[in-house]
Design a protein around this motif. Structure first.
Motif, PDB file in Angstrom:
ATOM      1  N   MET A   1       0.847  -1.191   0.000  1.00  0.00           N
ATOM      2  CA  MET A   1       0.000   0.000   0.000  1.00  0.00           C
ATOM      3  C   MET A   1       0.881   1.238   0.000  1.00  0.00           C
ATOM      4  SD  MET A   1      -2.933  -1.180   2.723  1.00  0.00           S
ATOM      5  CE  MET A   1      -1.721  -1.599   3.984  1.00  0.00           C
ATOM      6  N   LEU A   2       0.605   2.120  -0.934  1.00  0.00           N
ATOM      7  CA  LEU A   2       1.429   3.303  -1.099  1.00  0.00           C
ATOM      8  C   LEU A   2       0.696   4.550  -0.588  1.00  0.00           C
ATOM      9  CD1 LEU A   2       2.678   2.758  -4.765  1.00  0.00           C
ATOM     10  CD2 LEU A   2       3.594   1.806  -2.638  1.00  0.00           C
ATOM     11  N   LEU A   3       1.424   5.392   0.129  1.00  0.00           N
ATOM     12  CA  LEU A   3       0.872   6.641   0.618  1.00  0.00           C
ATOM     13  C   LEU A   3       1.847   7.754   0.270  1.00  0.00           C
ATOM     14  CD1 LEU A   3      -1.313   8.150   2.256  1.00  0.00           C
ATOM     15  CD2 LEU A   3       0.046   7.673   4.316  1.00  0.00           C
ATOM     16  N   LEU A   4       1.476   8.584  -0.713  1.00  0.00           N
ATOM     17  CA  LEU A   4       2.285   9.741  -1.083  1.00  0.00           C
ATOM     18  C   LEU A   4       1.712  10.969  -0.385  1.00  0.00           C
ATOM     19  CD1 LEU A   4       2.726   9.165  -4.923  1.00  0.00           C
ATOM     20  CD2 LEU A   4       4.074   8.256  -3.007  1.00  0.00           C
ATOM     21  N   VAL A   5       2.596  11.796   0.155  1.00  0.00           N
ATOM     22  CA  VAL A   5       2.164  12.958   0.936  1.00  0.00           C
ATOM     23  C   VAL A   5       2.940  14.184   0.475  1.00  0.00           C
ATOM     24  CG1 VAL A   5       1.726  13.844   3.248  1.00  0.00           C
ATOM     25  CG2 VAL A   5       1.833  11.377   2.887  1.00  0.00           C
ATOM     26  N   ASP A   6       2.241  15.283   0.294  1.00  0.00           N
ATOM     27  CA  ASP A   6       2.854  16.568  -0.016  1.00  0.00           C
ATOM     28  C   ASP A   6       3.623  17.079   1.208  1.00  0.00           C
ATOM     29  OD1 ASP A   6       3.223  19.154  -1.330  1.00  0.00           O
ATOM     30  OD2 ASP A   6       1.605  19.880  -0.043  1.00  0.00           O
ATOM     31  N   LEU A   7       4.554  18.005   0.970  1.00  0.00           N
ATOM     32  CA  LEU A   7       5.350  18.546   2.069  1.00  0.00           C
ATOM     33  C   LEU A   7       4.785  19.864   2.608  1.00  0.00           C
ATOM     34  CD1 LEU A   7       7.913  18.268   3.836  1.00  0.00           C
ATOM     35  CD2 LEU A   7       9.142  19.546   2.058  1.00  0.00           C
ATOM     36  N   ASP A   8       4.848  20.924   1.809  1.00  0.00           N
ATOM     37  CA  ASP A   8       4.493  22.260   2.276  1.00  0.00           C
ATOM     38  C   ASP A   8       2.994  22.418   2.499  1.00  0.00           C
ATOM     39  OD1 ASP A   8       7.087  23.464   2.328  1.00  0.00           O
ATOM     40  OD2 ASP A   8       7.045  23.447   0.143  1.00  0.00           O
ATOM     41  N   ASN A   9       2.651  22.862   3.706  1.00  0.00           N
ATOM     42  CA  ASN A   9       1.264  23.076   4.123  1.00  0.00           C
ATOM     43  C   ASN A   9       0.453  21.782   4.167  1.00  0.00           C
ATOM     44  OD1 ASN A   9       1.568  25.826   4.604  1.00  0.00           O
ATOM     45  ND2 ASN A   9       1.146  26.327   2.459  1.00  0.00           N
ATOM     46  N   THR A  10       1.178  20.662   4.114  1.00  0.00           N
ATOM     47  CA  THR A  10       0.550  19.367   4.355  1.00  0.00           C
ATOM     48  C   THR A  10       1.249  18.711   5.543  1.00  0.00           C
ATOM     49  OG1 THR A  10      -0.093  19.119   2.034  1.00  0.00           O
ATOM     50  CG2 THR A  10      -0.042  17.122   3.363  1.00  0.00           C
ATOM     51  N   LEU A  11       2.507  18.335   5.359  1.00  0.00           N
ATOM     52  CA  LEU A  11       3.263  17.813   6.498  1.00  0.00           C
ATOM     53  C   LEU A  11       3.833  18.924   7.360  1.00  0.00           C
ATOM     54  CD1 LEU A  11       5.136  14.781   4.914  1.00  0.00           C
ATOM     55  CD2 LEU A  11       3.322  14.703   6.626  1.00  0.00           C
ATOM     56  N   VAL A  12       4.318  19.999   6.734  1.00  0.00           N
ATOM     57  CA  VAL A  12       4.914  21.102   7.487  1.00  0.00           C
ATOM     58  C   VAL A  12       4.105  22.376   7.270  1.00  0.00           C
ATOM     59  CG1 VAL A  12       7.196  20.061   7.305  1.00  0.00           C
ATOM     60  CG2 VAL A  12       6.524  21.809   5.659  1.00  0.00           C
ATOM     61  N   ASP A  13       4.153  23.258   8.261  1.00  0.00           N
ATOM     62  CA  ASP A  13       3.372  24.500   8.219  1.00  0.00           C
ATOM     63  C   ASP A  13       4.198  25.585   7.532  1.00  0.00           C
ATOM     64  OD1 ASP A  13       1.724  26.647   8.555  1.00  0.00           O
ATOM     65  OD2 ASP A  13       1.516  26.431  10.730  1.00  0.00           O
ATOM     66  N   ARG A  14       4.178  25.570   6.227  1.00  0.00           N
ATOM     67  CA  ARG A  14       4.926  26.547   5.459  1.00  0.00           C
ATOM     68  C   ARG A  14       4.301  27.938   5.550  1.00  0.00           C
ATOM     69  NH1 ARG A  14       4.753  30.246   1.125  1.00  0.00           N
ATOM     70  NH2 ARG A  14       6.835  30.381   0.236  1.00  0.00           N
ATOM     71  N   ALA A  15       2.977  28.006   5.552  1.00  0.00           N
ATOM     72  CA  ALA A  15       2.278  29.285   5.531  1.00  0.00           C
ATOM     73  C   ALA A  15       2.631  30.143   6.747  1.00  0.00           C
ATOM     74  CB  ALA A  15       0.773  29.071   5.451  1.00  0.00           C
ATOM     75  N   SER A  16       2.580  29.566   7.932  1.00  0.00           N
ATOM     76  CA  SER A  16       2.875  30.326   9.139  1.00  0.00           C
ATOM     77  C   SER A  16       4.326  30.779   9.171  1.00  0.00           C
ATOM     78  CB  SER A  16       2.566  29.493  10.384  1.00  0.00           C
ATOM     79  OG  SER A  16       1.179  29.266  10.494  1.00  0.00           O
ATOM     80  N   ALA A  17       5.221  29.894   8.721  1.00  0.00           N
ATOM     81  CA  ALA A  17       6.645  30.242   8.703  1.00  0.00           C
ATOM     82  C   ALA A  17       6.906  31.402   7.752  1.00  0.00           C
ATOM     83  CB  ALA A  17       7.478  29.032   8.317  1.00  0.00           C
TER      84      ALA A  17
ATOM     85  N   ASN B   1      -2.369   1.609  -6.860  1.00  0.00           N
ATOM     86  CA  ASN B   1      -2.490   0.955  -5.561  1.00  0.00           C
ATOM     87  C   ASN B   1      -2.223   1.903  -4.401  1.00  0.00           C
ATOM     88  OD1 ASN B   1      -2.955  -1.575  -6.769  1.00  0.00           O
ATOM     89  ND2 ASN B   1      -0.762  -1.860  -7.071  1.00  0.00           N
ATOM     90  N   GLY B   2      -2.332   3.207  -4.661  1.00  0.00           N
ATOM     91  CA  GLY B   2      -1.950   4.127  -3.607  1.00  0.00           C
ATOM     92  C   GLY B   2      -2.824   5.356  -3.495  1.00  0.00           C
ATOM     93  N   TRP B   3      -2.413   6.215  -2.574  1.00  0.00           N
ATOM     94  CA  TRP B   3      -3.106   7.463  -2.272  1.00  0.00           C
ATOM     95  C   TRP B   3      -2.146   8.635  -2.399  1.00  0.00           C
ATOM     96  CZ3 TRP B   3      -8.128   8.478  -0.245  1.00  0.00           C
ATOM     97  CH2 TRP B   3      -8.926   7.328  -0.045  1.00  0.00           C
ATOM     98  N   MET B   4      -2.693   9.808  -2.717  1.00  0.00           N
ATOM     99  CA  MET B   4      -1.963  11.064  -2.650  1.00  0.00           C
ATOM    100  C   MET B   4      -2.697  11.976  -1.675  1.00  0.00           C
ATOM    101  SD  MET B   4       0.558  12.977  -3.532  1.00  0.00           S
ATOM    102  CE  MET B   4       0.871  14.643  -2.908  1.00  0.00           C
ATOM    103  N   VAL B   5      -1.969  12.484  -0.689  1.00  0.00           N
ATOM    104  CA  VAL B   5      -2.527  13.386   0.310  1.00  0.00           C
ATOM    105  C   VAL B   5      -1.856  14.745   0.165  1.00  0.00           C
ATOM    106  CG1 VAL B   5      -2.760  13.864   2.783  1.00  0.00           C
ATOM    107  CG2 VAL B   5      -3.033  11.520   1.929  1.00  0.00           C
ATOM    108  N   GLY B   6      -2.649  15.805   0.036  1.00  0.00           N
ATOM    109  CA  GLY B   6      -2.063  17.131  -0.091  1.00  0.00           C
ATOM    110  C   GLY B   6      -3.092  18.218   0.079  1.00  0.00           C
ATOM    111  N   ASP B   7      -2.597  19.461   0.122  1.00  0.00           N
ATOM    112  CA  ASP B   7      -3.480  20.601   0.359  1.00  0.00           C
ATOM    113  C   ASP B   7      -3.850  21.357  -0.907  1.00  0.00           C
ATOM    114  OD1 ASP B   7      -0.669  21.702   0.316  1.00  0.00           O
ATOM    115  OD2 ASP B   7      -1.780  23.583   0.534  1.00  0.00           O
TER     116      ASP B   7
END
Length: 216
Positions: free
Chosen positions: A1-17, A158-164
């Motif tokens: 099972m594959l899970l792809l995840v975005d970085l900025d404003n998904t895993l890390v708070d880029r906007a506030s920084a 077979n996977g997912w993409m998670v992002g903002d």
């Protein structure tokens, strides 16, 4: 099972920084606070090219910096201000323990995005990292998702993409054959078509839902 995840404003708070950095940058210039609002808007949540934004800043603020120096400032000065919700790390850890292979798929320069990943320890929670500059292709192009899936020894179907981002993450992931989870950050879905498979307010909420669905 594959899970792809975005970085900025998904895993890390880029906007506030970036917002915090912009306010301090404008303060150092002796400019009015409203100029920080202009800079934050011109940044377009990171989607304005750094070269373009540097040129706009040079004109707006009458700066003596050369363009390349401004690009470097934009790339790196806000990185050390970045934070990440502990729940995101918890969700990644539990997903891996449940058997998911996790990859980060992010647009940006290799040096900048690697610095973020290293600073926040995300290498310890992921199995592959794909950055658009080193991959030679950017989201929403399907090839970047295919590269990420290949590095996880799987197929996008077979996977997912998670992002903002509705286009870069959700539309791009959908066209690559991935199921999609949108991190809304409190926003309403902006498109009438191609809605994500699921939506959550936070990244942890989206990942937790995906893992629970798969375990049924």
């Amino acid at each position: 099972m594959l899970l792809l995840v975005d970085l900025d404003n998904t895993l890390v708070d880029r906007a506030s920084a970036f917002d915090q950095w912009a306010k301090e940058f404008v303060r150092r210039l002796g400019r009015a606070p409203g100029d920080a609002d202009w800079l934050i808007g011109a940044d377009r949540d990171g989607y304005e090219s750094r070269l373009s934004l540097a040129g706009q800043m040079k004109i707006k603020f009458g700066l003596n910096h050369d363009i390349e120096a401004l690009v470097q400032i934009l790339l790196f000065e806000h990185v050390d201000l970045m934070t990440m919700d502990a729940q995101n790390l918890r969700a990644l850890k539990e997903a891996r323990e449940a058997g998911w292979l996790i990859g980060i798929a992010t647009n940006g320069t290799t040096a900048q995005q690697t610095r973020k990943i290293d600073r926040l320890g995300l290498n310890n929670y992921t199995d592959a990292i794909v950055i658009s500059e080193e991959a030679g292709v950017s989201k929403p192009e399907r090839e970047i998702f295919e590269i990420a899936a290949h590095r996880l020894h799987g197929e996008p179907g077979n996977g997912w993409m998670v992002g903002d981002h509705p286009i870069a993450d959700i539309e791009g992931g959908r066209k690559a054959g991935l199921s999609t989870g949108w991190v809304s950050r409190g926003r309403a879905w902006p498109h009438a078509e191609a809605t994500p498979v699921l939506t959550g307010l936070t990244t942890a909420e989206v990942i937790d839902t995906i893992v629970r669905r798969a375990s049924r």
